[in-house]
Design an enzyme around this catalytic site. Structure first.
Site, PDB file in Angstrom:
ATOM      1  N   HIS A 124      63.137  30.843  26.316  1.00  0.00           N
ATOM      2  CA  HIS A 124      61.927  30.576  25.540  1.00  0.00           C
ATOM      3  C   HIS A 124      60.726  31.328  26.109  1.00  0.00           C
ATOM      4  O   HIS A 124      59.990  31.980  25.378  1.00  0.00           O
ATOM      5  CB  HIS A 124      61.598  29.080  25.493  1.00  0.00           C
ATOM      6  CG  HIS A 124      60.207  28.828  24.999  1.00  0.00           C
ATOM      7  ND1 HIS A 124      59.901  28.849  23.655  1.00  0.00           N
ATOM      8  CD2 HIS A 124      59.025  28.656  25.653  1.00  0.00           C
ATOM      9  CE1 HIS A 124      58.585  28.679  23.515  1.00  0.00           C
ATOM     10  NE2 HIS A 124      58.037  28.562  24.706  1.00  0.00           N
TER      11      HIS A 124
ATOM     12  N   GLY B 228      57.380  48.051  47.715  1.00  0.00           N
ATOM     13  CA  GLY B 228      56.006  47.889  48.192  1.00  0.00           C
ATOM     14  C   GLY B 228      55.551  46.439  48.187  1.00  0.00           C
ATOM     15  O   GLY B 228      54.854  46.000  49.095  1.00  0.00           O
TER      16      GLY B 228
ATOM     17  N   CYS C 270      57.856  28.753  17.215  1.00  0.00           N
ATOM     18  CA  CYS C 270      58.654  29.750  17.934  1.00  0.00           C
ATOM     19  C   CYS C 270      60.050  29.888  17.328  1.00  0.00           C
ATOM     20  O   CYS C 270      60.663  28.917  16.916  1.00  0.00           O
ATOM     21  CB  CYS C 270      58.748  29.333  19.396  1.00  0.00           C
ATOM     22  SG  CYS C 270      59.735  30.430  20.413  1.00  0.00           S
TER      23      CYS C 270
ATOM     24  N   ASP D  69      54.311  43.123  34.087  1.00  0.00           N
ATOM     25  CA  ASP D  69      55.542  42.450  34.490  1.00  0.00           C
ATOM     26  C   ASP D  69      55.119  41.232  35.274  1.00  0.00           C
ATOM     27  O   ASP D  69      54.055  41.222  35.880  1.00  0.00           O
ATOM     28  CB  ASP D  69      56.414  43.348  35.379  1.00  0.00           C
ATOM     29  CG  ASP D  69      55.958  43.297  36.820  1.00  0.00           C
ATOM     30  OD1 ASP D  69      54.989  44.011  37.144  1.00  0.00           O
ATOM     31  OD2 ASP D  69      56.525  42.525  37.605  1.00  0.00           O
TER      32      ASP D  69
ATOM     33  N   ASP E  83      60.867  48.516  41.008  1.00  0.00           N
ATOM     34  CA  ASP E  83      59.754  48.448  41.939  1.00  0.00           C
ATOM     35  C   ASP E  83      60.232  48.992  43.274  1.00  0.00           C
ATOM     36  O   ASP E  83      61.394  48.894  43.628  1.00  0.00           O
ATOM     37  CB  ASP E  83      59.245  47.014  42.071  1.00  0.00           C
ATOM     38  CG  ASP E  83      58.004  46.977  42.948  1.00  0.00           C
ATOM     39  OD1 ASP E  83      57.261  47.985  42.936  1.00  0.00           O
ATOM     40  OD2 ASP E  83      57.787  45.993  43.666  1.00  0.00           O
TER      41      ASP E  83
ATOM     42  N   CYS F 262      63.989  27.037  20.761  1.00  0.00           N
ATOM     43  CA  CYS F 262      63.159  26.317  19.788  1.00  0.00           C
ATOM     44  C   CYS F 262      63.836  26.176  18.426  1.00  0.00           C
ATOM     45  O   CYS F 262      63.525  25.258  17.676  1.00  0.00           O
ATOM     46  CB  CYS F 262      61.808  27.002  19.644  1.00  0.00           C
ATOM     47  SG  CYS F 262      60.799  26.817  21.124  1.00  0.00           S
TER      48      CYS F 262
ATOM     49  N   CYS G  49      62.646  31.304  19.057  1.00  0.00           N
ATOM     50  CA  CYS G  49      63.560  31.636  20.151  1.00  0.00           C
ATOM     51  C   CYS G  49      64.816  30.774  20.074  1.00  0.00           C
ATOM     52  O   CYS G  49      64.851  29.777  19.362  1.00  0.00           O
ATOM     53  CB  CYS G  49      62.870  31.450  21.503  1.00  0.00           C
ATOM     54  SG  CYS G  49      62.879  29.747  22.091  1.00  0.00           S
TER      55      CYS G  49
END
Length: 387
Positions: free
Chosen positions: A340, A92, A309, A271, A89, A314, A311
RNA sequence: GGAUGGGUUCCCGAGUGGCCAAAGGGGCCGGACUGUAAAUCCGCUGCAUAUUUGCUUCGAAGGUUCGAAUCCUUCCCCAUCCA
């Protein structure tokens, strides 16, 4: 280079090829402002949570460690040991978030460093030079992100200046990409649409910037205080005026609900700091809405954060255990929750893409939103599922 | 047995006559967070209630005073030191 694979209504399913690999869209970009995702998340972790793209920040990396240092060390990819795409980025957003520490002029923005107060100047050329030093895959144009409550005259003037800054950004990026010392000579540039909540200003601006043949187009200045309905309305009005054969990026957004609504309206890049920040603050996402693991009701909850999940958190740990880690101020708590949440967001995007590939995006979206709306209290139990 | 210091709301700890339901921490409980000045910030934390007010509280019991967590008396505990 962007390839539009399919459209479901206005929703776009695409592929964006960069020098650092191909991004499947719609995509969520994982935010690591200071070349790291906060919460002790490593590059290895990112490979386990389906991260396709990382986002870093021009302003912050310019201050620390300094873009020249990153340049000497071979650019951001080498520096942080990440070989997939990185979007930077432009700074800004800091024009917005550091409002009390800056002054906007035609030539650019004068900041007082939030770290030690020293004066720095950043205009479009400086932002591009820093991003070229960082050698990110995609650079963002230097823009001003006005507040959602800014008045029409202010926004009009601001957007006109942002257009002039965009042209300067593009010229400077073209120049930088030809220099010998430039690490990434194929650095891409995305332009940014502004106009707060005024559809006509947004549309006019979208038309102008669309003619510049940039690598992608962002919608900025949303989720900065307006209502969700206003945001969705602006997207409906504006996105049709941005090139379909280029990625459309909704900056800084958002919640899973926001993302589903925006995908439907033609956005394919996102994002947001929420999954990481909320994770650090014990708020985690589930298929039945967001929960706060600090709440007393999870003290004896032996379930994983989201039973469906896969992940790293989890697969092994319970809500009760992670709650304990938070209470005990163990940093593993934050780490697990950030992992997660990012996994959840990246998986959401993957599911969106699959649903679009299988022509059932609308149903998928409805089912997902219904779940969020029901909340954990309204979640079907094994008993009710059988019925 | 003697000397000294001390016992304050869940905990630590300020307060030494009215502005005290009692500072400040911690803990508890709850909330916020959208291109990260965020491992942050905010609220709540005696009871009952119409945000007004009422009731109970500062080791215990008495007392002084218009008024006491604060002053006096006795008692009970705790800490350290001396025997």
């Amino acid at each position: 280079m962007y390839k539009l694979l399919k459209q479901c209504g206005r929703a776009k399913r695409g592929e964006f090829t960069t020098p650092h690999g191909t991004i499947q869209t719609p995509v969520f970009m994982n935010v690591g402002t200071l070349a790291a995702i906060k919460g002790a998340v490593s590059t290895e972790d990112l490979e386990n949570i389906k991260c396709q793209v990382q986002l870093s920040n021009t302003y912050h990396l310019h201050l620390r460690p300094g873009d020249k240092i990153v340049h000497q060390l071979g650019g951001l990819h080498k520096f942080m040991s990440w070989n997939k795409p990185i979007l930077t980025d432009s700074g800004g957003f800091q024009v917005f978030s550091l409002a009390s520490l800056r002054k906007i002029k035609e030539e650019g923005v004068y900041f007082a460093s939030h770290i030690d107060g020293h004066k720095i100047f950043m205009g479009p050329e400086e932002s591009m030079q820093i991003q070229s030093n960082l050698a990110s895959t995609i650079a963002m144009a230097f823009d001003e992100c006005p507040s959602a409550v800014a008045d029409r005259t202010y926004v009009q003037n601001s957007v006109e200046r942002t257009t002039r800054w965009l042209i300067r950004s593009k010229n400077e990026m073209d120049r930088l990409n030809t220099l010998d010392e430039t690490i990434n000579k194929k650095q891409m540039l995305f332009g940014i649409n502004q106009g707060a909540i005024f559809p006509d200003i947004r549309i006019e601006h979208a038309k102008i910037i669309s003619e510049l043949d940039l690598d992608g187009y962002a919608v900025g200045g949303l989720a900065v205080g307006e209502t969700h309905e206003q945001m969705y309305h602006i997207l409906e009005e504006t996105v049709p005026y941005l090139p379909k054969n280029k990625p459309t990026y909704l900056m800084g957004v958002g919640t899973p609900e926001n993302i589903l609504e925006a995908v439907e309206r033609g956005v394919d890049f996102f994002d947001c700091v929420l999954p990481a920040r909320n994770g650090r603050h014990a708020h985690v996402y589930t298929n039945y809405g967001k929960i706060n693991l600090l709440n007393a009701k999870f003290e004896l909850d032996d379930e994983p954060i989201e039973p469906e999940c896969q992940c790293p958190a989890c697969k092994r740990y319970s809500r009760a255990y992670i709650r304990h880690l938070f209470k005990a101020k163990e940093m593993l708590a934050m780490r697990l929750c950030v992992l997660h949440n990012l996994y959840y967001f990246n998986t959401l995007m993957e599911e969106i893409r699959t649903a679009m590939d299988e022509d059932r995006f609308v149903e998928y979206k409805k089912q997902k939103l219904d779940g969020f709306k029901r909340g954990v209290e309204g979640k079907p139990t094994n008993k009710t599922r059988k019925q």
